[in-house]
Design a protein around this motif. Structure first.
Motif, PDB file in Angstrom:
ATOM      1  N   GLU A   1       0.863  -1.177   0.000  1.00 21.09           N
ATOM      2  CA  GLU A   1       0.000   0.000   0.000  1.00 21.09           C
ATOM      3  C   GLU A   1       0.898   1.224   0.000  1.00 21.09           C
ATOM      4  OE1 GLU A   1      -4.063   1.635   2.092  1.00 21.09           O
ATOM      5  OE2 GLU A   1      -2.700   0.432   3.309  1.00 21.09           O
ATOM      6  N   ALA A   2       0.634   2.138  -0.945  1.00 17.70           N
ATOM      7  CA  ALA A   2       1.527   3.276  -1.116  1.00 17.70           C
ATOM      8  C   ALA A   2       0.766   4.462  -1.692  1.00 17.70           C
ATOM      9  CB  ALA A   2       2.688   2.899  -2.046  1.00 17.70           C
TER      10      ALA A   2
ATOM     11  N   GLU B   1      -2.078  10.393  -7.632  1.00 19.50           N
ATOM     12  CA  GLU B   1      -2.269  11.340  -6.532  1.00 19.50           C
ATOM     13  C   GLU B   1      -3.307  10.811  -5.552  1.00 19.50           C
ATOM     14  OE1 GLU B   1      -3.124  15.182  -8.172  1.00 19.50           O
ATOM     15  OE2 GLU B   1      -1.036  15.547  -8.719  1.00 19.50           O
ATOM     16  N   ALA B   2      -3.121   9.544  -5.177  1.00 21.21           N
ATOM     17  CA  ALA B   2      -4.044   8.884  -4.247  1.00 21.21           C
ATOM     18  C   ALA B   2      -3.359   7.647  -3.688  1.00 21.21           C
ATOM     19  CB  ALA B   2      -5.349   8.500  -4.943  1.00 21.21           C
ATOM     20  N   THR B   3      -3.928   7.121  -2.603  1.00 25.33           N
ATOM     21  CA  THR B   3      -3.421   5.876  -2.022  1.00 25.33           C
ATOM     22  C   THR B   3      -3.878   4.708  -2.885  1.00 25.33           C
ATOM     23  OG1 THR B   3      -3.576   6.854   0.184  1.00 25.33           O
ATOM     24  CG2 THR B   3      -3.350   4.468   0.065  1.00 25.33           C
ATOM     25  N   ARG B   4      -2.955   3.815  -3.186  1.00 25.63           N
ATOM     26  CA  ARG B   4      -3.260   2.682  -4.043  1.00 25.63           C
ATOM     27  C   ARG B   4      -2.699   1.387  -3.427  1.00 25.63           C
ATOM     28  NH1 ARG B   4      -6.483   5.540  -5.891  1.00 25.63           N
ATOM     29  NH2 ARG B   4      -6.734   6.250  -8.062  1.00 25.63           N
ATOM     30  N   MET B   5      -3.354   0.262  -3.792  1.00 26.92           N
ATOM     31  CA  MET B   5      -2.900  -1.068  -3.378  1.00 26.92           C
ATOM     32  C   MET B   5      -2.262  -1.756  -4.583  1.00 26.92           C
ATOM     33  SD  MET B   5      -3.932  -1.520  -0.139  1.00 26.92           S
ATOM     34  CE  MET B   5      -4.101  -3.291   0.062  1.00 26.92           C
ATOM     35  N   PHE B   6      -1.038  -2.277  -4.411  1.00 30.35           N
ATOM     36  CA  PHE B   6      -0.324  -2.944  -5.498  1.00 30.35           C
ATOM     37  C   PHE B   6      -0.071  -4.398  -5.102  1.00 30.35           C
ATOM     38  CE2 PHE B   6       0.868   1.550  -5.571  1.00 30.35           C
ATOM     39  CZ  PHE B   6       0.564   1.886  -6.884  1.00 30.35           C
TER      40      PHE B   6
END
Length: 329
Positions: free
Chosen positions: A190-191, A197-202
């Protein structure tokens, strides 16, 4: 990099400590106990109410933890055996060994040393059971998982080459890592994504390559971790709404994917669901064939119609090269 704790994990830790704490202090004032445990009186009383329904299997009289309130004081009157030495049968011991091995494999766990010590004690007590042929591995390349974990622990930003399944594309992006975690059977990073320009899950197994940059990871103040209590995908009203008519053979999708509504009609179900991307929906629904009929939105209906016609044209077109019967070429 420390792992972010969830409220449920914090409460479990409090409850595990609460009974032996109260057993050693019969008649303690609730205010004093709350101060010692660093919680509010309201939170402590809510924890005590939860303890009332905890105990041993059977959950009848004599099985549950019981306590007595006298004014503003509390005393544990029945501990349901929590003060007795833990004795595990073979199945329980093996289950704990497997669970701790999985926990040790989980990325982002800050108390790994404590987990390994607990695992060593239980494996020692379990004897031959600890050597049972049970392999515990997360569904991602272990070398990649270890490498990403080390990169996150470095505290620096990362440049990712990432495959996005929803859009069937690979992109380059710079991210500021926040934490690593496991949801269901997948490991995630999670970063803060500078591109979105948002929190994302990879998903770790979809990171094709990464580079540790020579700059610190600095998520902005507004970068808030996702609530994972309901899984990774949390459909909202901003996502496209898809409407399907589903026959008996396709009803399984209502169990595997979040749906907003299911209306049972004679011989079929009318299903509505949110999707992140209509391209993904097209590929997914075409693969279901005649078990599903898409009724909306109109652009998705047209995309599926075009994809079906293109597939039929491929079958109808004559082969550009015919094999020579004599040579087989």
């Amino acid at each position: 990099m420390s792992t972010l704790r969830t409220p449920s994990a914090d409460r479990l830790g409090r409850l595990l400590n609460l009974v032996p704490y109260l057993l050693a202090r019969p008649g303690i004032r609730v205010a004093e106990a709350a101060a010692d445990l660093a919680v509010t009186e309201r939170q402590l009383r809510e924890d005590l109410e939860l303890l009332w329904v905890c105990g041993l299997p059977g959950y009848g009289p004599g099985d549950l933890i019981d306590m007595a309130f006298d004014g503003d004081t509390v005393t544990i009157s029945h501990d349901a055996g929590i003060d007795k030495p833990l004795r595990l049968n073979p199945d329980e011991a093996l289950a704990l060994v497997v669970a701790l091995r999985m926990l040790a494999e989980t990325p982002g766990i800050g108390s790994r040393d404590a987990i390994e010590r607990a695992l060593a004690k239980i494996e020692s007590a379990a004897g031959d059971l600890a050597g049972a042929p049970v392999a515990v591995k997360l569904p991602a390349n272990q070398e990649r998982l270890t490498a990403v974990r080390a990169a996150v622990d470095s505290g620096n930003a990362l440049r990712l080459t990432y495959y996005t399944a929803a859009r069937d594309e690979t992109t380059e992006r710079v991210v500021d890592p926040m934490r690593m975690l496991t949801v269901g059977t997948f490991a995630y990073l999670e970063a803060w994504c500078r591109r979105a320009e948002a929190t994302r899950m990879f998903r770790i197994d979809r990171i094709d390559a990464f580079t540790v940059l020579d700059e610190p990871s600095r998520p902005p103040v507004g970068a808030v971790p996702h609530d994972m209590s309901d899984g990774v995908f949390r459909p909202g009203p901003e996502l496209p709404l898809v409407t399907l008519r589903v026959s008996r053979g396709g009803r399984w999708i209502t169990e595997y994917y979040p749906v907003e509504d299911v209306v049972e009609e004679p011989g079929e179900w009318l299903v509505t669901m949110r999707v992140t991307d209509l391209g993904w929906a097209q590929r997914f629904l075409v693969g279901l064939g005649r078990d599903v009929t898409v009724t909306g939105p109109p652009e998705l209906v047209e995309q599926i119609r075009a994809a079906a016609h293109a597939a039929l044209d491929q079958y109808a077109a004559p082969h550009a090269l015919e094999a020579d019967p004599a040579t087989g070429r």
